[in-house]
Design a protein around this motif. Structure first.
Motif, PDB file in Angstrom:
ATOM      1  N   UNK A  87     -14.130 -68.045 -40.803  1.00  0.00           N
ATOM      2  CA  UNK A  87     -13.174 -67.656 -41.525  1.00  0.00           C
ATOM      3  C   UNK A  87     -11.715 -67.629 -40.836  1.00  0.00           C
ATOM      4  N   UNK A  88     -10.505 -67.609 -41.567  1.00  0.00           N
ATOM      5  CA  UNK A  88      -9.288 -66.988 -41.259  1.00  0.00           C
ATOM      6  C   UNK A  88      -8.668 -66.108 -41.963  1.00  0.00           C
ATOM      7  N   UNK A  89      -8.421 -65.083 -41.483  1.00  0.00           N
ATOM      8  CA  UNK A  89      -8.140 -63.784 -42.060  1.00  0.00           C
ATOM      9  C   UNK A  89      -6.631 -63.193 -41.670  1.00  0.00           C
ATOM     10  N   UNK A  90      -6.054 -62.933 -42.880  1.00  0.00           N
ATOM     11  CA  UNK A  90      -4.560 -62.763 -42.820  1.00  0.00           C
ATOM     12  C   UNK A  90      -4.443 -61.194 -43.134  1.00  0.00           C
ATOM     13  N   UNK A  91      -3.627 -60.680 -42.580  1.00  0.00           N
ATOM     14  CA  UNK A  91      -3.207 -59.012 -42.826  1.00  0.00           C
ATOM     15  C   UNK A  91      -1.784 -58.908 -42.519  1.00  0.00           C
ATOM     16  N   UNK A  92      -1.085 -58.544 -43.571  1.00  0.00           N
ATOM     17  CA  UNK A  92       0.221 -58.480 -43.728  1.00  0.00           C
ATOM     18  C   UNK A  92       0.574 -57.104 -43.121  1.00  0.00           C
ATOM     19  N   UNK A  93       1.731 -57.109 -42.134  1.00  0.00           N
ATOM     20  CA  UNK A  93       2.404 -56.296 -41.278  1.00  0.00           C
ATOM     21  C   UNK A  93       3.660 -55.742 -42.154  1.00  0.00           C
ATOM     22  N   UNK A  94       4.554 -56.744 -42.487  1.00  0.00           N
ATOM     23  CA  UNK A  94       5.634 -56.687 -43.314  1.00  0.00           C
ATOM     24  C   UNK A  94       5.884 -57.679 -44.288  1.00  0.00           C
ATOM     25  N   UNK A  95       6.138 -57.415 -45.665  1.00  0.00           N
ATOM     26  CA  UNK A  95       6.591 -58.480 -46.485  1.00  0.00           C
ATOM     27  C   UNK A  95       7.818 -57.980 -47.245  1.00  0.00           C
ATOM     28  N   UNK A  96       8.844 -58.888 -47.101  1.00  0.00           N
ATOM     29  CA  UNK A  96      10.055 -58.583 -47.635  1.00  0.00           C
ATOM     30  C   UNK A  96      10.662 -59.899 -48.431  1.00  0.00           C
ATOM     31  N   UNK A  97      11.622 -59.925 -49.239  1.00  0.00           N
ATOM     32  CA  UNK A  97      12.312 -60.948 -49.699  1.00  0.00           C
ATOM     33  C   UNK A  97      12.976 -61.760 -48.623  1.00  0.00           C
ATOM     34  N   UNK A  98      13.509 -61.148 -47.872  1.00  0.00           N
ATOM     35  CA  UNK A  98      13.876 -61.841 -46.462  1.00  0.00           C
ATOM     36  C   UNK A  98      12.915 -62.351 -45.322  1.00  0.00           C
ATOM     37  N   UNK A  99      11.552 -62.166 -45.455  1.00  0.00           N
ATOM     38  CA  UNK A  99      10.746 -62.596 -44.672  1.00  0.00           C
ATOM     39  C   UNK A  99       9.677 -61.840 -44.411  1.00  0.00           C
ATOM     40  N   UNK A 100       8.429 -62.361 -43.683  1.00  0.00           N
ATOM     41  CA  UNK A 100       7.205 -61.671 -43.576  1.00  0.00           C
ATOM     42  C   UNK A 100       6.689 -61.655 -41.986  1.00  0.00           C
ATOM     43  N   UNK A 101       5.819 -60.610 -41.944  1.00  0.00           N
ATOM     44  CA  UNK A 101       5.291 -60.322 -40.525  1.00  0.00           C
ATOM     45  C   UNK A 101       3.758 -60.382 -40.937  1.00  0.00           C
ATOM     46  N   UNK A 102       3.041 -61.339 -40.358  1.00  0.00           N
ATOM     47  CA  UNK A 102       1.459 -61.190 -40.669  1.00  0.00           C
ATOM     48  C   UNK A 102       0.815 -61.386 -39.225  1.00  0.00           C
ATOM     49  N   UNK A 103      -0.381 -60.499 -39.026  1.00  0.00           N
ATOM     50  CA  UNK A 103      -1.481 -60.752 -38.065  1.00  0.00           C
ATOM     51  C   UNK A 103      -2.652 -61.758 -38.913  1.00  0.00           C
ATOM     52  N   UNK A 104      -2.902 -62.636 -37.869  1.00  0.00           N
ATOM     53  CA  UNK A 104      -3.942 -63.677 -38.346  1.00  0.00           C
ATOM     54  C   UNK A 104      -5.045 -63.772 -37.587  1.00  0.00           C
ATOM     55  N   UNK A 105      -6.349 -63.695 -37.846  1.00  0.00           N
ATOM     56  CA  UNK A 105      -7.466 -64.165 -37.119  1.00  0.00           C
ATOM     57  C   UNK A 105      -8.049 -65.348 -37.264  1.00  0.00           C
ATOM     58  N   UNK A 106      -8.358 -66.020 -36.410  1.00  0.00           N
ATOM     59  CA  UNK A 106      -9.252 -67.502 -36.815  1.00  0.00           C
ATOM     60  C   UNK A 106     -10.483 -67.371 -35.893  1.00  0.00           C
ATOM     61  N   UNK A 107     -11.641 -67.758 -36.370  1.00  0.00           N
ATOM     62  CA  UNK A 107     -12.989 -67.792 -35.983  1.00  0.00           C
ATOM     63  C   UNK A 107     -12.952 -69.159 -35.386  1.00  0.00           C
ATOM     64  N   UNK A 108     -13.631 -69.427 -34.225  1.00  0.00           N
ATOM     65  CA  UNK A 108     -13.644 -70.800 -33.525  1.00  0.00           C
ATOM     66  C   UNK A 108     -14.187 -71.918 -34.667  1.00  0.00           C
ATOM     67  N   UNK A 109     -13.454 -73.021 -34.443  1.00  0.00           N
ATOM     68  CA  UNK A 109     -13.552 -73.881 -35.441  1.00  0.00           C
ATOM     69  C   UNK A 109     -12.823 -73.979 -36.686  1.00  0.00           C
TER      70      UNK A 109
END
Length: 115
Positions: A24-46
């Protein structure tokens, strides 16, 4: 996928707020605004994100592991602590040859002056 922001004024360790999930690829939102966003993402191998383009620059910082960031068919290998800016309107994909975590930051404002 959870879209709520993290609690403000509360400390956290960025690499610990998101786990790896097999295949899986998993995304967690840190900040989400109309002017932009910050996410942390984990990728499993492959795993990989589908090739895409964005109308905005995207700042990528690897916070654990090693990522392959392909921009306009040019591969860039990023180790923990390394960063790259994916230019607006560029074809790109992000691949996990080994599992890794990253921060993705998109700022949507400031492009008005470029028109």
């Amino acid at each position: 996928m959870e879209n709520s922001e993290l609690e403000k004024s509360k400390t956290f360790i960025i690499v610990e707020i998101l786990e790896y999930i097999p295949n899986s690829v998993v995304i967690k939102t840190i900040l989400r605004k109309t002017t932009g966003n910050v996410n942390v993402v984990s990728f499993d191998s492959g795993e990989a994100m589908t090739e895409k383009t964005s109308p905005f620059d995207t700042f990528i910082q690897v916070i654990e592991g090693k990522a392959e960031v392909i921009i306009e068919d040019k591969a860039n290998i990023l180790d923990t602590g390394q960063s790259i800016i994916i230019p607006a309107h560029s074809r790109n994909t992000i691949k996990a040859n080994v599992r890794f975590k990253m921060i993705s930051t998109v700022i949507k404002s400031g492009y008005e002056d470029l028109v």
